[in-house]
Write an enzyme that holds these catalytic residues in place. Sequence first.
Site, mmCIF file in Angstrom:
data_model
loop_
_atom_site.group_PDB
_atom_site.id
_atom_site.type_symbol
_atom_site.label_atom_id
_atom_site.label_comp_id
_atom_site.label_asym_id
_atom_site.label_seq_id
_atom_site.Cartn_x
_atom_site.Cartn_y
_atom_site.Cartn_z
ATOM 1 N N ASN A 9 -40.693 -115.230 93.011
ATOM 2 C CA ASN A 9 -40.251 -116.410 92.266
ATOM 3 C C ASN A 9 -40.831 -117.634 92.973
ATOM 4 O O ASN A 9 -40.327 -118.043 94.012
ATOM 5 C CB ASN A 9 -38.708 -116.452 92.261
ATOM 6 C CG ASN A 9 -38.176 -117.719 91.623
ATOM 7 O OD1 ASN A 9 -38.917 -118.481 90.999
ATOM 8 N ND2 ASN A 9 -36.878 -117.949 91.774
ATOM 9 N N LYS A 11 -40.762 -120.640 92.085
ATOM 10 C CA LYS A 11 -39.958 -121.855 91.854
ATOM 11 C C LYS A 11 -40.883 -123.029 91.512
ATOM 12 O O LYS A 11 -41.945 -122.818 90.932
ATOM 13 C CB LYS A 11 -39.058 -122.151 93.056
ATOM 14 C CG LYS A 11 -38.268 -120.930 93.502
ATOM 15 C CD LYS A 11 -37.139 -121.270 94.423
ATOM 16 C CE LYS A 11 -36.520 -119.986 94.947
ATOM 17 N NZ LYS A 11 -35.244 -120.187 95.588
ATOM 18 N N HIS A 97 -30.966 -117.663 86.963
ATOM 19 C CA HIS A 97 -31.098 -117.893 88.409
ATOM 20 C C HIS A 97 -30.023 -118.884 88.853
ATOM 21 O O HIS A 97 -29.663 -119.799 88.110
ATOM 22 C CB HIS A 97 -32.497 -118.447 88.719
ATOM 23 C CG HIS A 97 -32.792 -118.451 90.185
ATOM 24 N ND1 HIS A 97 -32.325 -119.437 91.027
ATOM 25 C CD2 HIS A 97 -33.469 -117.579 90.963
ATOM 26 C CE1 HIS A 97 -32.712 -119.162 92.262
ATOM 27 N NE2 HIS A 97 -33.409 -118.036 92.258
ATOM 28 N N GLU A 99 -30.102 -121.334 90.739
ATOM 29 C CA GLU A 99 -30.499 -122.752 90.713
ATOM 30 C C GLU A 99 -30.376 -123.314 89.301
ATOM 31 O O GLU A 99 -30.059 -124.488 89.118
ATOM 32 C CB GLU A 99 -31.924 -122.899 91.280
ATOM 33 C CG GLU A 99 -31.917 -122.704 92.792
ATOM 34 C CD GLU A 99 -33.197 -122.149 93.391
ATOM 35 O OE1 GLU A 99 -34.245 -122.188 92.723
ATOM 36 O OE2 GLU A 99 -33.125 -121.667 94.536
ATOM 37 N N GLU A 169 -28.341 -111.638 93.529
ATOM 38 C CA GLU A 169 -28.739 -112.645 94.499
ATOM 39 C C GLU A 169 -27.510 -113.401 94.988
ATOM 40 O O GLU A 169 -27.064 -114.352 94.332
ATOM 41 C CB GLU A 169 -29.706 -113.640 93.852
ATOM 42 C CG GLU A 169 -30.964 -113.012 93.314
ATOM 43 C CD GLU A 169 -32.101 -114.013 93.266
ATOM 44 O OE1 GLU A 169 -33.072 -113.815 93.999
ATOM 45 O OE2 GLU A 169 -31.997 -115.001 92.530
ATOM 46 N N GLY A 175 -32.645 -118.881 100.102
ATOM 47 C CA GLY A 175 -33.306 -119.988 100.778
ATOM 48 C C GLY A 175 -32.602 -120.451 102.034
ATOM 49 O O GLY A 175 -32.910 -121.507 102.585
ATOM 50 N N SER A 215 -33.403 -114.483 100.809
ATOM 51 C CA SER A 215 -34.039 -114.502 102.139
ATOM 52 C C SER A 215 -34.624 -113.153 102.540
ATOM 53 O O SER A 215 -34.546 -112.745 103.710
ATOM 54 C CB SER A 215 -33.059 -115.014 103.201
ATOM 55 O OG SER A 215 -32.685 -116.343 102.909
HETATM 56 C C1 PEP Z 1 -34.731 -116.687 94.876
HETATM 57 O O1 PEP Z 1 -34.719 -117.890 94.699
HETATM 58 O O2 PEP Z 1 -34.717 -115.925 93.899
HETATM 59 C C2 PEP Z 1 -34.771 -116.194 96.249
HETATM 60 C C3 PEP Z 1 -34.427 -114.950 96.476
HETATM 61 O O3 PEP Z 1 -35.148 -117.089 97.199
HETATM 62 P P1 PEP Z 1 -35.390 -116.798 98.771
HETATM 63 O O4 PEP Z 1 -36.113 -115.496 98.888
HETATM 64 O O5 PEP Z 1 -36.203 -117.962 99.246
HETATM 65 O O6 PEP Z 1 -34.038 -116.743 99.390
#
Ligand code: PEP
Length: 252
Positions: A9, A11, A97, A99, A169, A175, A215
Amino acid sequence: MRKKIVAGNWKMNMVLSEGIELAKSVNKHLVEHPTEKATAVLCTPFIHLAPVAEILKDTQTGLGAQNCASEASGAYTGEISAEMIKSAGAQYVIIGHSERRSYYNEDDSLIYKKTFLALKSGLKVIFCCGEVLQEREEQIHFEVVKKQLLDGLFNLQKEDLKNIIIAYEPVWAIGTGLTASPQQAQEMHLFIRTLIQERYGKEIADETSILYGGSCKPSNAAEIFSMPDVDGGLIGGASLKKDDFCAIISAI
Ligand code: PEP
């Protein structure tokens, strides 16, 4: 056997030329080091889709968007429909997601509308769910995820589930550098699979890929992916670095 998937992703990162460079270098690596074990998917910003589709043409690597409109077409200035995404050459779209849920107030019913339209347009949906830190601390994380699935997904018909990939997630891990332990991921993935089984039956539950996101990096991917109900990952930050993303794919 259900599919193993590692989806990046991106972003809102990288101008077009940078995105094209990254797609080319990931693609070059995957062509030179093909793996039968996992499907890689690049989820890019909208404007990167068509040129990246050209780069990935005739390869095994998938292409996805990160969102789509909740309406099919019409006077919705600034929106991008599922059909447009499909026409740009993508096969996937991320929906729900965290976000989008938190910054753009997307609720379960809007997420359901988007999911329905995306499937109707012939896209596969990477459906995200997960609890925030406070919900985990209050030990209501299973209820939170259950509600997200019941209200955002489970009105779909059985045959639709073939085109659904779930990404668990935990928001506190996105993040932040904090990762769910392999055991925390496994217990939630098993919980999700059990809910799918209750609603759609064992065959669908066994076939649905459930990805972990939060992460994930080369140093922790193998351990998380070794869990029986973890079928790959949705990767944010680490998908922006070719070496890290490719190492995570290899970890499958
Ligand atoms: C995400 O935004 O889907 C995600 C998993 O981000 P990160 O790997 O940076 O935590």
